[in-house]
Write a protein that holds these residues in place. Sequence first.
Motif, PDB file in Angstrom:
ATOM      1  N   SER A 206      40.109  25.945  17.522  1.00 48.56           N
ATOM      2  CA  SER A 206      40.049  24.739  18.353  1.00 48.56           C
ATOM      3  C   SER A 206      38.930  24.816  19.389  1.00 48.56           C
ATOM      4  O   SER A 206      38.483  23.788  19.907  1.00 48.56           O
ATOM      5  N   LYS A 207      38.477  26.039  19.681  1.00 46.54           N
ATOM      6  CA  LYS A 207      37.386  26.213  20.648  1.00 46.54           C
ATOM      7  C   LYS A 207      36.017  25.979  20.000  1.00 46.54           C
ATOM      8  O   LYS A 207      35.011  25.865  20.716  1.00 46.54           O
ATOM      9  N   CYS A 208      36.000  25.932  18.667  1.00 47.28           N
ATOM     10  CA  CYS A 208      34.728  25.688  17.960  1.00 47.28           C
ATOM     11  C   CYS A 208      34.524  24.182  17.852  1.00 47.28           C
ATOM     12  O   CYS A 208      34.698  23.584  16.780  1.00 47.28           O
ATOM     13  N   THR A 209      34.160  23.562  18.939  1.00 43.45           N
ATOM     14  CA  THR A 209      34.169  22.097  19.020  1.00 43.45           C
ATOM     15  C   THR A 209      32.993  21.435  18.325  1.00 43.45           C
ATOM     16  O   THR A 209      32.988  20.211  18.172  1.00 43.45           O
ATOM     17  N   VAL A 210      31.979  22.221  17.917  1.00 39.14           N
ATOM     18  CA  VAL A 210      30.824  21.622  17.231  1.00 39.14           C
ATOM     19  C   VAL A 210      30.650  22.203  15.831  1.00 39.14           C
ATOM     20  O   VAL A 210      29.613  21.995  15.200  1.00 39.14           O
ATOM     21  N   LEU A 211      31.658  22.898  15.328  1.00 35.42           N
ATOM     22  CA  LEU A 211      31.568  23.548  14.021  1.00 35.42           C
ATOM     23  C   LEU A 211      31.464  22.508  12.915  1.00 35.42           C
ATOM     24  O   LEU A 211      32.272  21.588  12.832  1.00 35.42           O
ATOM     25  N   ARG A 212      30.452  22.656  12.038  1.00 37.37           N
ATOM     26  CA  ARG A 212      30.244  21.690  10.963  1.00 37.37           C
ATOM     27  C   ARG A 212      30.534  22.280   9.579  1.00 37.37           C
ATOM     28  O   ARG A 212      31.014  21.583   8.692  1.00 37.37           O
ATOM     29  N   LYS A 213      30.217  23.576   9.396  1.00 36.31           N
ATOM     30  CA  LYS A 213      30.428  24.221   8.103  1.00 36.31           C
ATOM     31  C   LYS A 213      31.194  25.517   8.308  1.00 36.31           C
ATOM     32  O   LYS A 213      30.785  26.376   9.084  1.00 36.31           O
ATOM     33  N   LEU A 214      32.321  25.660   7.584  1.00 35.18           N
ATOM     34  CA  LEU A 214      33.171  26.838   7.708  1.00 35.18           C
ATOM     35  C   LEU A 214      33.450  27.407   6.327  1.00 35.18           C
ATOM     36  O   LEU A 214      33.980  26.718   5.454  1.00 35.18           O
ATOM     37  N   LYS A 215      33.059  28.661   6.123  1.00 33.93           N
ATOM     38  CA  LYS A 215      33.285  29.346   4.851  1.00 33.93           C
ATOM     39  C   LYS A 215      33.959  30.670   5.132  1.00 33.93           C
ATOM     40  O   LYS A 215      33.368  31.554   5.759  1.00 33.93           O
ATOM     41  N   LEU A 216      35.202  30.822   4.686  1.00 35.87           N
ATOM     42  CA  LEU A 216      35.992  32.021   4.941  1.00 35.87           C
ATOM     43  C   LEU A 216      36.445  32.599   3.606  1.00 35.87           C
ATOM     44  O   LEU A 216      37.282  32.014   2.915  1.00 35.87           O
ATOM     45  N   LEU A 217      35.886  33.742   3.237  1.00 36.94           N
ATOM     46  CA  LEU A 217      36.191  34.375   1.960  1.00 36.94           C
ATOM     47  C   LEU A 217      36.939  35.677   2.207  1.00 36.94           C
ATOM     48  O   LEU A 217      36.374  36.637   2.753  1.00 36.94           O
ATOM     49  N   ASP A 218      38.208  35.707   1.833  1.00 35.31           N
ATOM     50  CA  ASP A 218      39.016  36.924   1.944  1.00 35.31           C
ATOM     51  C   ASP A 218      38.909  37.534   3.340  1.00 35.31           C
ATOM     52  O   ASP A 218      38.727  38.744   3.495  1.00 35.31           O
ATOM     53  N   SER A 219      39.056  36.706   4.359  1.00 33.35           N
ATOM     54  CA  SER A 219      38.939  37.185   5.737  1.00 33.35           C
ATOM     55  C   SER A 219      40.121  36.778   6.605  1.00 33.35           C
ATOM     56  O   SER A 219      40.552  37.548   7.463  1.00 33.35           O
ATOM     57  N   LEU A 220      40.656  35.571   6.401  1.00 30.00           N
ATOM     58  CA  LEU A 220      41.753  35.096   7.252  1.00 30.00           C
ATOM     59  C   LEU A 220      42.966  36.010   7.195  1.00 30.00           C
ATOM     60  O   LEU A 220      43.603  36.282   8.209  1.00 30.00           O
ATOM     61  N   SER A 221      43.305  36.494   5.989  1.00 31.68           N
ATOM     62  CA  SER A 221      44.493  37.339   5.842  1.00 31.68           C
ATOM     63  C   SER A 221      44.340  38.663   6.585  1.00 31.68           C
ATOM     64  O   SER A 221      45.337  39.323   6.905  1.00 31.68           O
ATOM     65  N   HIS A 222      43.094  39.063   6.878  1.00 32.61           N
ATOM     66  CA  HIS A 222      42.851  40.286   7.638  1.00 32.61           C
ATOM     67  C   HIS A 222      42.793  40.021   9.141  1.00 32.61           C
ATOM     68  O   HIS A 222      42.741  40.961   9.929  1.00 32.61           O
ATOM     69  N   ALA A 223      42.801  38.750   9.513  1.00 34.88           N
ATOM     70  CA  ALA A 223      42.660  38.395  10.923  1.00 34.88           C
ATOM     71  C   ALA A 223      43.985  38.042  11.580  1.00 34.88           C
ATOM     72  O   ALA A 223      44.075  38.031  12.810  1.00 34.88           O
TER      73      ALA A 223
END
Length: 398
Positions: A86-103
Amino acid sequence: SLEELKITPQHTPGGSIFSSLPKGQMGGVMVSAHCFPALSSLELSGVDLPGFDQIATVFPRLRVLHLSRCFFEKRVTFQGLLDAFSKCTVLRKLKLLDSLSHATDSPIQAPQRTVSLHTLDELFLYDQQPVVSAFMTYVCLSPDAYVHLIGDIVDPEVDQTSSFISLLPDDTSHLHALWAATSVNIDALDEPGIRITVVSDEDPFTNYFAVHLWWADDSLDGSYMCDEFLPSALRASTQMIRNGAPSCVKSLTITGYTDYIAFQDWQVAFDAYSNLQSLEVFCCREESRHFQHLFNALRPSPEPGPKDSSGSTPPVVCPKLTHLHLEGSWFDELADIVVSCASARAARGVGFKQLRLTLEHHPDDREVFKGREKAYAGRITSALGGGDLLFEEYILRP
């Protein structure tokens, strides 16, 4: 001032070469906004990070974030993860590959609130199915976002129709590509998995939504499993756009070993995609007889035909279907099957305008096929009742 940063380290047998670096460093670069005050694009692959929440806090101007197989020393709750986004207020492109589950913590605890990411133009997410599902459930996206979801299949015994649907939020009404879908593509050959792509022709470059199931267990026979799940994918495709109108879909393309799609599966699909105008089916295995189920499902009852309970003749399946392209192996009964369907549709006033048959055969059978091709073409052309027949062949390599 640096605006783009990309770190893709080489891995050693013991893991990331950055695993021994001091905390707070990414590939030897201090995580500090003072170092990169104008950073707008961050791409990290195989990097050990202190915590995901620091990325959003330290780099508030990020417009592009790409994390691939990154690991985090400090895990946060899923709510904490969403708060960081929610703090990434200007984010336009997000690519998350096998990372969220580790976070984030496992198992995922249901967040107390959702997070809006309406600034996102593109989202590409690959992770375990529960993680993808939770993210899509508690994140609100722009209606025009380009979305590609990939979920790992851990248990192949689970009904794969529900596996596809589980990657989606319960309410998909805000996802424009789903409720305004005009084109559906189901592909079981491109990757070690099976993919459903839904596109709206209003703007196919933005109104794009793909759901992709991936085989998490390398011991599985990927090609076999993909083909076996084609019927599940076909059913799931109609359910994906259930909040919209499946009847708005004009084009359907299926690639894979479609023998697994039974007559009843085609019936359900054609009932949902009732206004289909174009159908393409590419079967890339030998000895395929999938055409028989497909043509039987498309063949209407001839006039006057059997009456239903109301005394009316049953309606024609997909009455607007005018273009049909089939690619697969030839078998002798095919001409009879095509003629039966094409002539019945022509008699009901809904004949094919163009039938394209791309047929394969072995070199040893070429002379036999060529000797019969003219007769086959003549029968099919006559059955089309004015429609065009494109008869193509290709010879399998010995």
